[in-house]
Scaffold this motif. Structure first.
Motif, PDB file in Angstrom:
ATOM      1  N   ARG A  31      10.521   2.711 -14.194  1.00 41.43           N
ATOM      2  CA  ARG A  31      11.765   3.482 -14.154  1.00 41.43           C
ATOM      3  C   ARG A  31      12.726   2.864 -13.146  1.00 41.43           C
ATOM      4  NH1 ARG A  31      11.115   8.773 -16.317  1.00 41.43           N
ATOM      5  NH2 ARG A  31       8.928   9.285 -16.756  1.00 41.43           N
ATOM      6  N   GLN A  32      14.012   3.072 -13.372  1.00 48.25           N
ATOM      7  CA  GLN A  32      15.012   2.499 -12.479  1.00 48.25           C
ATOM      8  C   GLN A  32      14.856   3.014 -11.055  1.00 48.25           C
ATOM      9  OE1 GLN A  32      19.235   1.881 -13.661  1.00 48.25           O
ATOM     10  NE2 GLN A  32      19.693   3.336 -12.037  1.00 48.25           N
ATOM     11  N   SER A  33      14.534   4.289 -10.895  1.00 42.25           N
ATOM     12  CA  SER A  33      14.413   4.866  -9.558  1.00 42.25           C
ATOM     13  C   SER A  33      13.338   4.178  -8.726  1.00 42.25           C
ATOM     14  CB  SER A  33      14.106   6.365  -9.653  1.00 42.25           C
ATOM     15  OG  SER A  33      12.912   6.581 -10.402  1.00 42.25           O
ATOM     16  N   ALA A  34      12.332   3.623  -9.390  1.00 38.51           N
ATOM     17  CA  ALA A  34      11.214   3.003  -8.677  1.00 38.51           C
ATOM     18  C   ALA A  34      11.603   1.681  -8.030  1.00 38.51           C
ATOM     19  CB  ALA A  34      10.037   2.797  -9.623  1.00 38.51           C
ATOM     20  N   ILE A  35      12.590   1.005  -8.572  1.00 37.94           N
ATOM     21  CA  ILE A  35      12.962  -0.294  -8.000  1.00 37.94           C
ATOM     22  C   ILE A  35      13.558  -0.120  -6.604  1.00 37.94           C
ATOM     23  CG2 ILE A  35      15.317  -0.454  -8.938  1.00 37.94           C
ATOM     24  CD1 ILE A  35      14.767  -3.404  -9.466  1.00 37.94           C
ATOM     25  N   GLY A  36      14.257   0.982  -6.393  1.00 46.59           N
ATOM     26  CA  GLY A  36      14.795   1.268  -5.070  1.00 46.59           C
ATOM     27  C   GLY A  36      13.682   1.468  -4.052  1.00 46.59           C
ATOM     28  N   ILE A  37      12.597   2.094  -4.478  1.00 46.33           N
ATOM     29  CA  ILE A  37      11.444   2.310  -3.596  1.00 46.33           C
ATOM     30  C   ILE A  37      10.841   0.971  -3.181  1.00 46.33           C
ATOM     31  CG2 ILE A  37       9.111   3.277  -3.474  1.00 46.33           C
ATOM     32  CD1 ILE A  37      10.027   5.428  -5.471  1.00 46.33           C
ATOM     33  N   VAL A  38      10.678   0.082  -4.157  1.00 46.14           N
ATOM     34  CA  VAL A  38      10.108  -1.243  -3.875  1.00 46.14           C
ATOM     35  C   VAL A  38      10.977  -2.003  -2.876  1.00 46.14           C
ATOM     36  CG1 VAL A  38       9.518  -3.493  -4.840  1.00 46.14           C
ATOM     37  CG2 VAL A  38       8.971  -1.418  -6.119  1.00 46.14           C
ATOM     38  N   LEU A  39      12.267  -2.054  -3.135  1.00 44.66           N
ATOM     39  CA  LEU A  39      13.167  -2.838  -2.294  1.00 44.66           C
ATOM     40  C   LEU A  39      13.298  -2.250  -0.894  1.00 44.66           C
ATOM     41  CD1 LEU A  39      15.938  -3.650  -4.926  1.00 44.66           C
ATOM     42  CD2 LEU A  39      14.072  -5.119  -4.142  1.00 44.66           C
ATOM     43  N   TRP A  40      13.240  -0.927  -0.787  1.00 47.72           N
ATOM     44  CA  TRP A  40      13.332  -0.293   0.534  1.00 47.72           C
ATOM     45  C   TRP A  40      12.125  -0.665   1.382  1.00 47.72           C
ATOM     46  CZ3 TRP A  40      10.729   3.110   3.707  1.00 47.72           C
ATOM     47  CH2 TRP A  40      11.462   3.628   4.795  1.00 47.72           C
ATOM     48  N   HIS A  41      10.929  -0.524   0.829  1.00 46.84           N
ATOM     49  CA  HIS A  41       9.715  -0.860   1.581  1.00 46.84           C
ATOM     50  C   HIS A  41       9.651  -2.356   1.885  1.00 46.84           C
ATOM     51  CE1 HIS A  41       7.650   2.972   1.804  1.00 46.84           C
ATOM     52  NE2 HIS A  41       7.915   3.201   0.528  1.00 46.84           N
ATOM     53  N   LEU A  42      10.148  -3.167   0.975  1.00 50.21           N
ATOM     54  CA  LEU A  42      10.163  -4.615   1.185  1.00 50.21           C
ATOM     55  C   LEU A  42      11.028  -4.983   2.386  1.00 50.21           C
ATOM     56  CD1 LEU A  42       9.406  -7.460   0.114  1.00 50.21           C
ATOM     57  CD2 LEU A  42      11.458  -7.350  -1.313  1.00 50.21           C
ATOM     58  N   GLN A  43      12.204  -4.391   2.463  1.00 53.59           N
ATOM     59  CA  GLN A  43      13.090  -4.693   3.585  1.00 53.59           C
ATOM     60  C   GLN A  43      12.571  -4.089   4.886  1.00 53.59           C
ATOM     61  OE1 GLN A  43      17.315  -5.132   3.127  1.00 53.59           O
ATOM     62  NE2 GLN A  43      17.223  -4.508   0.986  1.00 53.59           N
ATOM     63  N   GLN A  44      11.909  -2.946   4.794  1.00 49.31           N
ATOM     64  CA  GLN A  44      11.306  -2.360   5.990  1.00 49.31           C
ATOM     65  C   GLN A  44      10.205  -3.257   6.550  1.00 49.31           C
ATOM     66  OE1 GLN A  44      12.182   0.627   7.716  1.00 49.31           O
ATOM     67  NE2 GLN A  44      13.970   0.208   6.443  1.00 49.31           N
ATOM     68  N   LYS A  80       0.818  -1.216   0.000  1.00 51.67           N
ATOM     69  CA  LYS A  80       0.000   0.000   0.000  1.00 51.67           C
ATOM     70  C   LYS A  80       0.853   1.267   0.000  1.00 51.67           C
ATOM     71  CE  LYS A  80      -3.812  -2.203   2.514  1.00 51.67           C
ATOM     72  NZ  LYS A  80      -4.608  -2.207   3.775  1.00 51.67           N
ATOM     73  N   LYS A  81       2.100   1.133   0.438  1.00 51.03           N
ATOM     74  CA  LYS A  81       3.000   2.285   0.494  1.00 51.03           C
ATOM     75  C   LYS A  81       3.664   2.565  -0.852  1.00 51.03           C
ATOM     76  CE  LYS A  81       3.950   1.292   5.355  1.00 51.03           C
ATOM     77  NZ  LYS A  81       4.974   0.930   6.367  1.00 51.03           N
ATOM     78  N   LEU A  82       3.466   1.670  -1.813  1.00 51.47           N
ATOM     79  CA  LEU A  82       4.052   1.859  -3.144  1.00 51.47           C
ATOM     80  C   LEU A  82       3.108   2.712  -3.982  1.00 51.47           C
ATOM     81  CD1 LEU A  82       5.288  -1.801  -3.810  1.00 51.47           C
ATOM     82  CD2 LEU A  82       6.538   0.091  -2.750  1.00 51.47           C
ATOM     83  N   THR A  83       3.164   4.003  -3.768  1.00 51.81           N
ATOM     84  CA  THR A  83       2.216   4.917  -4.411  1.00 51.81           C
ATOM     85  C   THR A  83       2.718   5.490  -5.734  1.00 51.81           C
ATOM     86  OG1 THR A  83       3.103   6.743  -3.085  1.00 51.81           O
ATOM     87  CG2 THR A  83       1.198   5.548  -2.203  1.00 51.81           C
ATOM     88  N   SER A  84       3.951   5.177  -6.099  1.00 46.80           N
ATOM     89  CA  SER A  84       4.514   5.719  -7.340  1.00 46.80           C
ATOM     90  C   SER A  84       3.796   5.153  -8.563  1.00 46.80           C
ATOM     91  CB  SER A  84       6.006   5.392  -7.435  1.00 46.80           C
ATOM     92  OG  SER A  84       6.516   5.732  -8.709  1.00 46.80           O
ATOM     93  N   ALA A  85       3.554   6.019  -9.543  1.00 46.10           N
ATOM     94  CA  ALA A  85       2.918   5.588 -10.792  1.00 46.10           C
ATOM     95  C   ALA A  85       3.853   4.716 -11.616  1.00 46.10           C
ATOM     96  CB  ALA A  85       2.496   6.814 -11.602  1.00 46.10           C
ATOM     97  N   ASP A  86       5.127   4.677 -11.234  1.00 40.23           N
ATOM     98  CA  ASP A  86       6.117   3.874 -11.956  1.00 40.23           C
ATOM     99  C   ASP A  86       6.171   2.432 -11.454  1.00 40.23           C
ATOM    100  OD1 ASP A  86       6.905   6.023 -13.545  1.00 40.23           O
ATOM    101  OD2 ASP A  86       8.319   6.729 -12.029  1.00 40.23           O
TER     102      ASP A  86
END
Length: 201
Positions: free
Chosen positions: A143-156, A108-114
């Motif tokens: 986009r490449q920047s979005a993968i960092g968002i996914v992995l950060w929330h996943l590890q959190q 639910k925290k993955l709000t990016s359109a990417d």
């Protein structure tokens, strides 16, 4: 962000000259890789008295696939190819094997359109978790920047990988990787000392 792809020793020369070609795999044709990152590892310890899970120090994701170098009899000598991407490689298809303990609330925290997740896949993961099973989440990362968002929330959310035999995170690029995008090639079938000794010969 950089990524790791495995290649057999016999193909290293060709990879250096021509880059990484697409191969066939269980997810279709593409370049199969793991995002380069630090990730927490866990180990299963079995003794006569009990069975327990031990939390280890964070390690590079290069080691996620390192076990393959010992079990793949067709290509026993593998090397890790570290590479970057450009705009041609996106969107990329990210696959994460998630257990019930992690769940899907973090999504639910993955709000990016990417970041695009099909509702059908999300429901499938939810049902599997309700029955106590692991399930694979498929994410289209635009986009490449979005993968960092996914992995950060996943590890959190508490995501960990096993110390051995783990392929729970994988990304597939549908375009080949040019040689100019390759950062380095690291043999997994010999230690750094062995590699240096060979260079000194």
């Amino acid at each position: 962000m950089k990524f790791i792809h495995l290649t057999p020793h016999s193909a290293i020369g060709n990879v250096k000259r021509n880059g990484i070609r697409r191969g066939d795999g269980r997810r279709g044709r593409g370049v199969y890789a793991v995002p380069l990152m630090m990730i927490q590892r866990v180990s299963h310890i079995q003794t006569n008295d009990c069975s327990r899970i031990i939390l280890g120090d964070p390690r590079s994701s290069v080691t996620l696939w390192k076990w393959l170098a010992n079990v793949r009899s067709d290509y026993p000598n593998l090397a890790a190819v570290t590479f970057e991407t450009n705009h041609e490689h996106w969107p990329g298809d990210l696959y994460i094997n998630i257990g019930p303990s992690i769940g899907i609330e973090w999504i639910k925290k993955l709000t990016s359109a990417d970041i695009v997740i099909e509702e059908k896949n999300l429901e499938s993961v939810k049902k599997a978790h309700e029955q106590g099973y692991w399930a694979e989440l498929a994410i289209s990362v635009l986009r490449q920047s979005a993968i960092g968002i996914v992995l950060w929330h996943l590890q959190q959310a508490g995501f960990r990988t096993w110390a051995r035999f783990d392929d729970s995170i994988e990304i597939v690029f549908r375009k080949p990787v040019k040689a100019s995008l390759i950062d380095r090639i690291t043999p997994l079938y010999r230690t750094n000392k062995q590699f240096k000794r060979e260079l000194e010969r």
